[in-house]
Scaffold this active site. Sequence first.
Site, PDB file in Angstrom:
ATOM      1  N   TYR A 130       0.821  -1.229   0.000  1.00 44.10           N
ATOM      2  CA  TYR A 130       0.000   0.000   0.000  1.00 44.10           C
ATOM      3  C   TYR A 130       0.850   1.272   0.000  1.00 44.10           C
ATOM      4  O   TYR A 130       0.533   2.223   0.721  1.00 44.10           O
ATOM      5  CB  TYR A 130      -0.905   0.051   1.241  1.00 44.10           C
ATOM      6  CG  TYR A 130      -1.703  -1.199   1.523  1.00 44.10           C
ATOM      7  CD1 TYR A 130      -2.562  -1.735   0.567  1.00 44.10           C
ATOM      8  CD2 TYR A 130      -1.621  -1.839   2.762  1.00 44.10           C
ATOM      9  CE1 TYR A 130      -3.304  -2.875   0.834  1.00 44.10           C
ATOM     10  CE2 TYR A 130      -2.364  -2.978   3.034  1.00 44.10           C
ATOM     11  CZ  TYR A 130      -3.197  -3.487   2.065  1.00 44.10           C
ATOM     12  OH  TYR A 130      -3.935  -4.606   2.341  1.00 44.10           O
ATOM     13  N   TYR A 162     -14.552  -4.743   2.999  1.00 42.75           N
ATOM     14  CA  TYR A 162     -13.155  -5.147   2.780  1.00 42.75           C
ATOM     15  C   TYR A 162     -12.985  -6.537   3.362  1.00 42.75           C
ATOM     16  O   TYR A 162     -13.287  -6.760   4.540  1.00 42.75           O
ATOM     17  CB  TYR A 162     -12.174  -4.170   3.458  1.00 42.75           C
ATOM     18  CG  TYR A 162     -10.746  -4.651   3.312  1.00 42.75           C
ATOM     19  CD1 TYR A 162     -10.043  -4.445   2.123  1.00 42.75           C
ATOM     20  CD2 TYR A 162     -10.121  -5.371   4.332  1.00 42.75           C
ATOM     21  CE1 TYR A 162      -8.757  -4.943   1.960  1.00 42.75           C
ATOM     22  CE2 TYR A 162      -8.826  -5.856   4.171  1.00 42.75           C
ATOM     23  CZ  TYR A 162      -8.150  -5.642   2.990  1.00 42.75           C
ATOM     24  OH  TYR A 162      -6.881  -6.145   2.829  1.00 42.75           O
ATOM     25  N   ASP A 194     -17.382 -12.187   8.381  1.00 42.11           N
ATOM     26  CA  ASP A 194     -15.932 -12.011   8.385  1.00 42.11           C
ATOM     27  C   ASP A 194     -15.580 -11.278   9.687  1.00 42.11           C
ATOM     28  O   ASP A 194     -15.706 -10.063   9.778  1.00 42.11           O
ATOM     29  CB  ASP A 194     -15.523 -11.207   7.148  1.00 42.11           C
ATOM     30  CG  ASP A 194     -14.036 -10.856   7.142  1.00 42.11           C
ATOM     31  OD1 ASP A 194     -13.336 -11.154   8.141  1.00 42.11           O
ATOM     32  OD2 ASP A 194     -13.580 -10.270   6.139  1.00 42.11           O
ATOM     33  N   LYS A 202      -6.179 -12.108  12.334  1.00 44.51           N
ATOM     34  CA  LYS A 202      -5.680 -11.046  13.220  1.00 44.51           C
ATOM     35  C   LYS A 202      -5.563 -11.481  14.685  1.00 44.51           C
ATOM     36  O   LYS A 202      -4.586 -12.093  15.080  1.00 44.51           O
ATOM     37  CB  LYS A 202      -6.535  -9.789  13.065  1.00 44.51           C
ATOM     38  CG  LYS A 202      -6.386  -9.193  11.669  1.00 44.51           C
ATOM     39  CD  LYS A 202      -6.901  -7.787  11.517  1.00 44.51           C
ATOM     40  CE  LYS A 202      -6.427  -7.183  10.210  1.00 44.51           C
ATOM     41  NZ  LYS A 202      -7.398  -7.156   9.138  1.00 44.51           N
TER      42      LYS A 202
HETATM   43  C1  LIG Z   1      -7.483  -7.603   7.726  1.00 48.82           C
HETATM   44  C2  LIG Z   1      -8.774  -8.136   7.236  1.00 48.82           C
HETATM   45  C3  LIG Z   1      -8.816  -9.185   6.299  1.00 48.82           C
HETATM   46  C4  LIG Z   1      -7.585  -9.734   5.651  1.00 48.82           C
HETATM   47  O1  LIG Z   1      -6.716 -10.346   6.542  1.00 48.82           O
HETATM   48  P1  LIG Z   1      -5.173 -10.535   6.108  1.00 48.82           P
HETATM   49  O2  LIG Z   1      -4.595 -11.329   7.227  1.00 48.82           O
HETATM   50  O3  LIG Z   1      -4.611  -9.160   5.999  1.00 48.82           O
HETATM   51  O4  LIG Z   1      -5.162 -11.253   4.819  1.00 48.82           O
HETATM   52  C5  LIG Z   1     -10.052  -9.694   5.944  1.00 48.82           C
HETATM   53  N1  LIG Z   1     -11.179  -9.201   6.471  1.00 48.82           N
HETATM   54  C6  LIG Z   1     -11.176  -8.204   7.373  1.00 48.82           C
HETATM   55  C7  LIG Z   1     -12.464  -7.723   7.948  1.00 48.82           C
HETATM   56  C8  LIG Z   1      -9.974  -7.623   7.779  1.00 48.82           C
HETATM   57  O5  LIG Z   1      -9.975  -6.610   8.638  1.00 48.82           O
END
Ligand SMILES: *Cc1c(COP(=O)(O)O)cnc(C)c1O
Length: 436
Positions: free
Chosen positions: A26, A156, A253, A282
Site C-alpha cells: 500500500y 473489505y 468475516d 488477526k
Molecule cells: C485484515 C482483514 C482481512 C484480511 O486479513 P489478512 O490477514 O490481511 O489477509 C479480511 N477481512 C477483514 C475484515 C480484515 O480486517
Amino acid sequence: MSGEPRSHAPRARTVQHERDHVWPPYTSRAQHETDEPLVIVSAEGSYLTDQNGRRYLDGVSSWWACTLGHSHPRIARALTDQTRTMMHVAAGGITHPEIAALAHELSEVAPRGLTRTHFSDNGSGAVEVALKIAFQYWRQNGRSKRQRFVCLGGAYHGDTIGAASLASVEEFTASYGPLLFEVIRTPKAASDADWQNAADTIARILRERSDEIAGVFVEPLLQGAAGMQIYRPQILRQIHDATRSADTFLICDEVFTGYGRTGSMWASSLANITPDILCLGKGFTAGTLPMAATMVTERVYDGFRGDLSRALMHGHTFCGHPLGARVAREVLAIYRDEGILAEIDKRKQMIAKAFHAFAEIPGVHKSRCLGMVGAVDLGNGGYSGTHGKIAYQRALERGAYLRPLGDTFYVAPAFNIDLTELKELLEIFEDAIRMR
Ligand SMILES: *Cc1c(COP(=O)(O)O)cnc(C)c1O
C-alpha cells in the site's frame, strides 16, 4: 522473552536497504522514495521502540492484530516451548494434539453451532476458503445456480483475488477490475438510514433472486478498512433473518471484529446470531503468527459428505501449523485466565467518553466508537484523504503510532492496554486532532 539484547544496524543502513530492496504494501513509489519510515527494533506491551530508543504507544495494535499487546510473556513462553516440541508437520494424513485441541476449544467459544474449523494462514485466506465452501456446497447439493455473492458497500475482506472481488474499497481493487468476479453490492452506507436501506435491499434481493445467491458476506457491526464504519446490531439481525428466509448462507468475516474488538467476543453475538460460516484472523494469534481459520456449522460440513470429487480442494502448506495452533490456544487461555473481556469493558467506556467529547472539536466531521475502536473523520476524502496524515505526524511527535485510514483517524488499541497508557493515548489523540 529473555536473552541478550540484540545490537542493531545503524538507522541509515536499514532505511537504505529497505528503499533498495523491499517492496512495501500500500505504498506508492513516490512515498517509498521520500517518506521517512519509522524503524522499529522492538515492541513490548503497548509500546514500539525505534532505533534511537524512542518509544511510541501502539494506538492501532499493529494493524489491529496485537490484541494482547506486544510480546505477551505467556505467548512468548508457549511459542518457545512449542519450538522445542515440533515446529511444522504436513496436515496431509497427519494430525497433532495442538490442532485437535484448538479446534475443540474453538467449538466451545465460537457462536453456538460453529463446530468445525478449517485452518489457514491469513485473513484473506480464511475468506477465500469461506467463498469456496459456500460456492461448492450449493453446486454439489442440488442448487448449482447459486453462484453469486451479496456484499455490503464499503466491504473489505482481504487482498487475494477472491477476497478482493467481494470488496468495494476502491483504492484496494481499482487496478485489478478485469480479474475480479462480479458480486451484488449494496450502496456504501454512511448513516443509520443508509444501513437500514442496505438491510432492506439485501432482504429484497434474497426474496427475488434466492435461487442465484450462494451467500451474503458481512463484516458484522464494524467495517474496518472502510474507515471504521459502524452499524447497529438490529441491521445485522435483519440481514441474518433474510438469509434464514431464503435458506442461503450468512458469512461473517470477523477477522477484525472477532476476539473482543467490538466489546463482545464476537460481533455476531451482539446481534444474537450464529452465521453459517465465520472467518477469523488477526487476533486469532493475538498478532503473533500468521494463522487464520474458517469455522462452519455441521450442516455445511455435511454438504461435503462423499468421495474426493465432493471434497473441499483447498489447503495450504502451513494448514494447522503447530506453532500457530499452540499460540492460538494460549490466546484463548489468556482470555480465560486474565478475564480479557472484562478488561475490555473498563476500557471501552473510556474510549466512548473520549470520542463523545471529540465530536465537539472543530474540524471533526463524525465521531463514533464501538468497543475497543474510536474514530473521527477529519475530512471527506475517504481513504485517499490527506487530513489523517497530518494528525498522524503530530501524534508521532508526541509518542503515539496512530496510522490513519485516509481522512479517518482512529484508535484500536490492545485490549489489555494499561489504563494510564490508554488515558495518555486518548490525550495524544485529542492533541493531534486539535493542533492540525
Ligand atoms: C485484515 C482483514 C482481512 C484480511 O486479513 P489478512 O490477514 O490481511 O489477509 C479480511 N477481512 C477483514 C475484515 C480484515 O480486517
